[in-house]
Design a protein around this motif. Sequence first.
Motif, PDB file in Angstrom:
ATOM      1  N   SER A   2      -1.413  -2.666  14.722  1.00 35.00           N
ATOM      2  CA  SER A   2      -0.980  -3.139  13.420  1.00 35.00           C
ATOM      3  C   SER A   2       0.265  -3.989  13.539  1.00 35.00           C
ATOM      4  N   THR A   3       0.479  -4.805  12.512  1.00 29.57           N
ATOM      5  CA  THR A   3       1.666  -5.643  12.474  1.00 29.57           C
ATOM      6  C   THR A   3       2.884  -4.792  12.184  1.00 29.57           C
ATOM      7  N   PRO A   4       3.989  -4.942  12.942  1.00 30.79           N
ATOM      8  CA  PRO A   4       5.169  -4.125  12.691  1.00 30.79           C
ATOM      9  C   PRO A   4       5.681  -4.345  11.272  1.00 30.79           C
ATOM     10  N   LEU A   5       6.192  -3.261  10.705  1.00 27.25           N
ATOM     11  CA  LEU A   5       6.743  -3.342   9.356  1.00 27.25           C
ATOM     12  C   LEU A   5       8.064  -4.084   9.362  1.00 27.25           C
ATOM     13  N   THR A   6       8.212  -5.009   8.465  1.00 24.56           N
ATOM     14  CA  THR A   6       9.506  -5.654   8.257  1.00 24.56           C
ATOM     15  C   THR A   6       9.903  -5.406   6.812  1.00 24.56           C
ATOM     16  N   TRP A   7      10.933  -4.617   6.628  1.00 19.89           N
ATOM     17  CA  TRP A   7      11.377  -4.286   5.286  1.00 19.89           C
ATOM     18  C   TRP A   7      12.009  -5.491   4.613  1.00 19.89           C
ATOM     19  N   ARG A 124      11.122   0.276 -17.436  1.00 12.83           N
ATOM     20  CA  ARG A 124      10.307  -0.458 -16.470  1.00 12.83           C
ATOM     21  C   ARG A 124       8.906   0.093 -16.430  1.00 12.83           C
ATOM     22  N   ARG A 125       7.942  -0.798 -16.254  1.00 11.91           N
ATOM     23  CA  ARG A 125       6.557  -0.399 -16.093  1.00 11.91           C
ATOM     24  C   ARG A 125       6.241  -0.292 -14.616  1.00 11.91           C
ATOM     25  N   VAL A 126       5.496   0.759 -14.269  1.00 14.54           N
ATOM     26  CA  VAL A 126       5.123   0.931 -12.865  1.00 14.54           C
ATOM     27  C   VAL A 126       4.035  -0.058 -12.473  1.00 14.54           C
ATOM     28  N   SER A 127       3.106  -0.332 -13.378  1.00 12.38           N
ATOM     29  CA  SER A 127       2.004  -1.223 -13.040  1.00 12.38           C
ATOM     30  C   SER A 127       2.447  -2.673 -13.088  1.00 12.38           C
ATOM     31  N   GLY A 128       1.677  -3.531 -12.430  1.00 10.69           N
ATOM     32  CA  GLY A 128       1.944  -4.961 -12.493  1.00 10.69           C
ATOM     33  C   GLY A 128       3.001  -5.452 -11.535  1.00 10.69           C
ATOM     34  N   ARG A 129       3.519  -4.570 -10.681  1.00  8.36           N
ATOM     35  CA  ARG A 129       4.528  -5.000  -9.730  1.00  8.36           C
ATOM     36  C   ARG A 129       3.877  -5.288  -8.383  1.00  8.36           C
ATOM     37  N   ARG A 130       4.628  -5.973  -7.525  1.00  8.52           N
ATOM     38  CA  ARG A 130       4.145  -6.120  -6.159  1.00  8.52           C
ATOM     39  C   ARG A 130       4.165  -4.744  -5.504  1.00  8.52           C
ATOM     40  N   PRO A 131       3.378  -4.533  -4.415  1.00  2.33           N
ATOM     41  CA  PRO A 131       3.372  -3.225  -3.772  1.00  2.33           C
ATOM     42  C   PRO A 131       4.777  -2.823  -3.331  1.00  2.33           C
ATOM     43  N   PRO A 132       5.202  -1.590  -3.647  1.00  7.71           N
ATOM     44  CA  PRO A 132       6.533  -1.155  -3.211  1.00  7.71           C
ATOM     45  C   PRO A 132       6.584  -1.019  -1.705  1.00  7.71           C
ATOM     46  N   LEU A 133       7.795  -0.984  -1.170  1.00  7.59           N
ATOM     47  CA  LEU A 133       7.955  -0.883   0.274  1.00  7.59           C
ATOM     48  C   LEU A 133       7.331   0.398   0.816  1.00  7.59           C
ATOM     49  N   SER A 134       7.367   1.474   0.027  1.00  9.93           N
ATOM     50  CA  SER A 134       6.697   2.701   0.468  1.00  9.93           C
ATOM     51  C   SER A 134       5.232   2.435   0.776  1.00  9.93           C
ATOM     52  N   GLN A 135       4.557   1.730  -0.105  1.00 11.95           N
ATOM     53  CA  GLN A 135       3.132   1.460   0.072  1.00 11.95           C
ATOM     54  C   GLN A 135       2.895   0.586   1.297  1.00 11.95           C
ATOM     55  N   ILE A 138       3.417   2.825   4.422  1.00 11.24           N
ATOM     56  CA  ILE A 138       2.298   3.754   4.556  1.00 11.24           C
ATOM     57  C   ILE A 138       1.045   3.021   5.011  1.00 11.24           C
ATOM     58  N   HIS A 139       0.816   1.822   4.473  1.00 13.45           N
ATOM     59  CA  HIS A 139      -0.353   1.029   4.865  1.00 13.45           C
ATOM     60  C   HIS A 139      -0.323   0.725   6.358  1.00 13.45           C
ATOM     61  N   VAL A 140       0.836   0.342   6.867  1.00 15.20           N
ATOM     62  CA  VAL A 140       0.969   0.043   8.296  1.00 15.20           C
ATOM     63  C   VAL A 140       0.622   1.275   9.136  1.00 15.20           C
ATOM     64  N   LEU A 141       1.135   2.438   8.751  1.00 12.87           N
ATOM     65  CA  LEU A 141       0.877   3.657   9.516  1.00 12.87           C
ATOM     66  C   LEU A 141      -0.588   4.085   9.420  1.00 12.87           C
ATOM     67  N   ASP A 153      -6.419   0.151   2.041  1.00 11.20           N
ATOM     68  CA  ASP A 153      -5.612  -0.463   0.987  1.00 11.20           C
ATOM     69  C   ASP A 153      -5.455   0.490  -0.203  1.00 11.20           C
ATOM     70  N   LEU A 154      -6.567   1.054  -0.626  1.00  8.64           N
ATOM     71  CA  LEU A 154      -6.531   1.972  -1.763  1.00  8.64           C
ATOM     72  C   LEU A 154      -5.793   3.256  -1.406  1.00  8.64           C
ATOM     73  N   LEU A 155      -6.056   3.787  -0.226  1.00 13.84           N
ATOM     74  CA  LEU A 155      -5.439   5.041   0.194  1.00 13.84           C
ATOM     75  C   LEU A 155      -3.925   4.903   0.284  1.00 13.84           C
ATOM     76  N   ALA A 156      -3.447   3.776   0.777  1.00 11.02           N
ATOM     77  CA  ALA A 156      -1.998   3.561   0.862  1.00 11.02           C
ATOM     78  C   ALA A 156      -1.362   3.617  -0.518  1.00 11.02           C
ATOM     79  N   GLY A 157      -2.026   3.006  -1.492  1.00 10.09           N
ATOM     80  CA  GLY A 157      -1.500   3.052  -2.847  1.00 10.09           C
ATOM     81  C   GLY A 157      -1.503   4.452  -3.431  1.00 10.09           C
ATOM     82  N   GLN A 158      -2.566   5.208  -3.141  1.00 12.48           N
ATOM     83  CA  GLN A 158      -2.657   6.566  -3.665  1.00 12.48           C
ATOM     84  C   GLN A 158      -1.580   7.471  -3.056  1.00 12.48           C
TER      85      GLN A 158
END
Length: 206
Positions: A2-7, A124-135, A138-141, A153-158
């Motif tokens: 996987s591509t290394p995470l860059t925060w 603030r609304r949770v929806s409609g934002r770009r994916p948070p850094l947590s997601q 988690i996606h990378v891992l 993709d879906l699992l990372a968001g969940q």
Amino acid sequence: MSTPLTWGAPPPERADAARNRQRLLATARELLAEAGPDSLTMDRLAERSGLGKGTVFRRFGTRAGIFQALLDDNERALQQEILSGPPPLGPGAPPVDRLIAYGSARIRFLAENQAIARAATEGRRVSGRRPPLSQIHIHVLLRELDLPDADVDLLAGQLASALEGPLLLQIFDAPEQYRTARTDRFEAGWRYLVERVCGPAGTAAD
């Protein structure tokens, strides 16, 4: 692999803008220490810092933006541990171990910064934002794991939704004497969730 995470480092700032940002954050922390979150408003921050209201609004946009900036500033140490700290939070551990360690670290971070995090979510609304850094992390891992038929993709968001501020802050909304026990329970729940979805900790991906 996987591509290394860059925060992501913050974009370059002019020297005067960087000085103003640090001055505003330091002043905001002073107001919080003196009288708590309710004392921190755009007007009071401008008055105490000696900077114009226009500067404050351009920097933060809203009152919640002040708290988000404080939260982001506090989170830099955690981000550095994820990028280059010792395992299992940092590189070098199996991905399941890193997922568990990250969730625990994120839970503890929000518990320790509850007042700031709560104010940062106001309006603030949770929806409609770009994916948070947590997601993203988690996606990378998850991509390092062998999870047949999983929609990564879906699992990372969940999984990331289990570490979202609004959810955790409801759990931490308890008297101070119960907060440590609640934090411990939520960390245990995160570990159980990750191991049920991804397999036991301590095993490397093939």
